[in-house]
Design a protein around this motif. Structure first.
Motif, short mmCIF file in Angstrom:
data_model
loop_
_atom_site.label_atom_id
_atom_site.label_comp_id
_atom_site.label_asym_id
_atom_site.label_seq_id
_atom_site.Cartn_x
_atom_site.Cartn_y
_atom_site.Cartn_z
N ASP A 21 11.77 -11.66 -0.77
CA ASP A 21 12.67 -10.63 -0.24
C ASP A 21 13.12 -9.65 -1.32
OD1 ASP A 21 12.42 -11.75 2.24
OD2 ASP A 21 14.42 -12.65 2.30
N LEU A 81 9.55 -3.01 -10.86
CA LEU A 81 9.14 -4.42 -10.78
C LEU A 81 9.25 -5.08 -12.15
CD1 LEU A 81 6.08 -4.18 -8.36
CD2 LEU A 81 8.25 -5.33 -7.91
N ILE A 87 0.88 -1.17 0.00
CA ILE A 87 0.00 0.00 0.00
C ILE A 87 0.92 1.21 0.00
CG2 ILE A 87 -1.76 1.26 1.30
CD1 ILE A 87 -2.37 -1.77 2.42
N VAL A 88 0.95 1.90 -1.13
CA VAL A 88 1.93 3.00 -1.30
C VAL A 88 1.23 4.25 -1.83
CG1 VAL A 88 3.82 1.36 -1.72
CG2 VAL A 88 2.56 2.30 -3.67
N VAL A 91 10.09 -7.36 -2.26
CA VAL A 91 9.82 -6.39 -1.19
C VAL A 91 10.85 -5.26 -1.25
CG1 VAL A 91 9.84 -6.03 1.32
CG2 VAL A 91 8.62 -7.99 0.35
N ASP A 116 4.34 6.93 3.54
CA ASP A 116 5.04 6.05 2.59
C ASP A 116 4.35 4.70 2.44
OD1 ASP A 116 7.01 7.72 1.68
OD2 ASP A 116 8.65 6.76 2.76
N GLY A 117 3.60 4.28 3.46
CA GLY A 117 2.84 3.05 3.33
C GLY A 117 3.55 1.83 3.89
N LEU A 118 3.06 0.66 3.52
CA LEU A 118 3.60 -0.59 4.06
C LEU A 118 3.60 -1.68 2.99
CD1 LEU A 118 1.02 -2.63 4.48
CD2 LEU A 118 0.66 -1.29 6.53
N VAL A 119 4.34 -2.73 3.29
CA VAL A 119 4.38 -3.93 2.45
C VAL A 119 4.15 -5.12 3.36
CG1 VAL A 119 5.70 -5.30 0.80
CG2 VAL A 119 6.06 -2.82 0.92
N ALA A 120 3.18 -5.96 3.04
CA ALA A 120 2.88 -7.13 3.85
C ALA A 120 3.06 -8.40 3.03
CB ALA A 120 1.45 -7.06 4.38
N ALA A 168 9.39 3.17 -3.60
CA ALA A 168 8.29 3.94 -2.97
C ALA A 168 8.74 4.80 -1.80
CB ALA A 168 7.19 2.98 -2.50
N HIS A 169 9.95 4.61 -1.33
CA HIS A 169 10.44 5.29 -0.12
C HIS A 169 10.69 6.78 -0.35
CE1 HIS A 169 12.88 5.77 3.57
NE2 HIS A 169 13.67 6.52 2.83
N GLY A 174 10.71 8.64 2.92
CA GLY A 174 11.12 8.98 4.27
C GLY A 174 10.10 9.82 5.02
N ILE A 196 10.12 -1.23 -1.85
CA ILE A 196 10.50 -0.21 -0.85
C ILE A 196 11.47 0.80 -1.48
CG2 ILE A 196 11.79 0.15 1.31
CD1 ILE A 196 10.52 -2.45 2.35
N ASP A 197 12.44 0.32 -2.25
CA ASP A 197 13.38 1.24 -2.89
C ASP A 197 12.66 2.23 -3.79
OD1 ASP A 197 15.52 0.08 -1.64
OD2 ASP A 197 16.23 -1.04 -3.38
#
Lengths: 110, 110, 110
Positions: free
Chosen positions: C66, C22, C9-10, C69, C83-87, C76-77, C79, C73-74
């Protein structure tokens, strides 16, 4: 009772057929969300990389999963790229908001 | 720490109450998606089979699940068909994009 | 083969970068849904509590998780809050609608 959730990501134009077949099979509850996909799900006949799709989410007892998956695939299959996928995930518990208690959704009428 | 995701599918007009109660309960992160449902989730007062709903997704520690589920049900319950459901699914890991590291979302303020 | 689903979720404005990275990493299938978030995911620069976000869903083999993920993160980050999360969630099985059989989505090209 062991519970699962079936998540199907299919072409938008397959939605009506999928819903109709699921209702005939006694599936009582489906949640549908509009989504976009790319990659192996893409529709090669659209002009852009992203193509429209729908995401269905069905909570049910584990022993109903195979029949529901087959119903979805039969209704959504065209054989072309972009047909989508069906995933099965484990679920711990499901609660009915109406009854305020644990429930087994989409239990077959028997 | 064991993690779960709570997925709630409720009436659109219950969303504001559910969000408000969750914020009061200290739930810090919710993702909301528009969706459509039919079957046992349907609103009998709409003219068509499909009815509007919203899908909430909340990642949290396992020991917070019961309180959050109760909060959602209390806020979304009307007792009529179409109240929706709340499901709990296992989660392996959650990462914060901001901190680039594993996190426990919606940890209570204590 | 063990399967997982990665749910990210970004920020909406990170979507193009995430998709591009991706694809470069060989991820062949992504489902994207518009969503709204609040709480720790909120964008402090929007005038209201709710902020726009996107939800990505990627089914893949466990040993690919891994790397995917990290790629998300790279891309969407920023700081900043929001920024959201990855599950990462367990998945029992995935079926291709096109082939009507079980599949391992997003297998790397090697």
């Amino acid at each position: 009772m062991e519970l699962k959730v079936i998540i199907a990501i299919v072409r938008s134009d397959a939605l009506q057929a999928v819903e109709s077949r699921l209702q005939q099979a006694g599936v009582q509850g489906i949640t549908v969300t509009q989504s976009k996909g790319y990659g192996e799900y893409r529709n090669l006949f659209t002009s852009d990389w992203m193509s429209g799709g729908v995401r269905l989410e069905i909570y049910t007892a584990a022993h109903e999963v195979d029949a529901i998956v087959k119903t979805i695939i039969d209704a959504a299959h065209t054989g072309e790229p972009g047909d989508g996928l069906v995933a099965v995930l484990p679920v711990d518990r499901v609660f009915s908001v109406r009854s305020r208690s644990e429930t087994v959704p989409n239990r077959p009428r028997s």
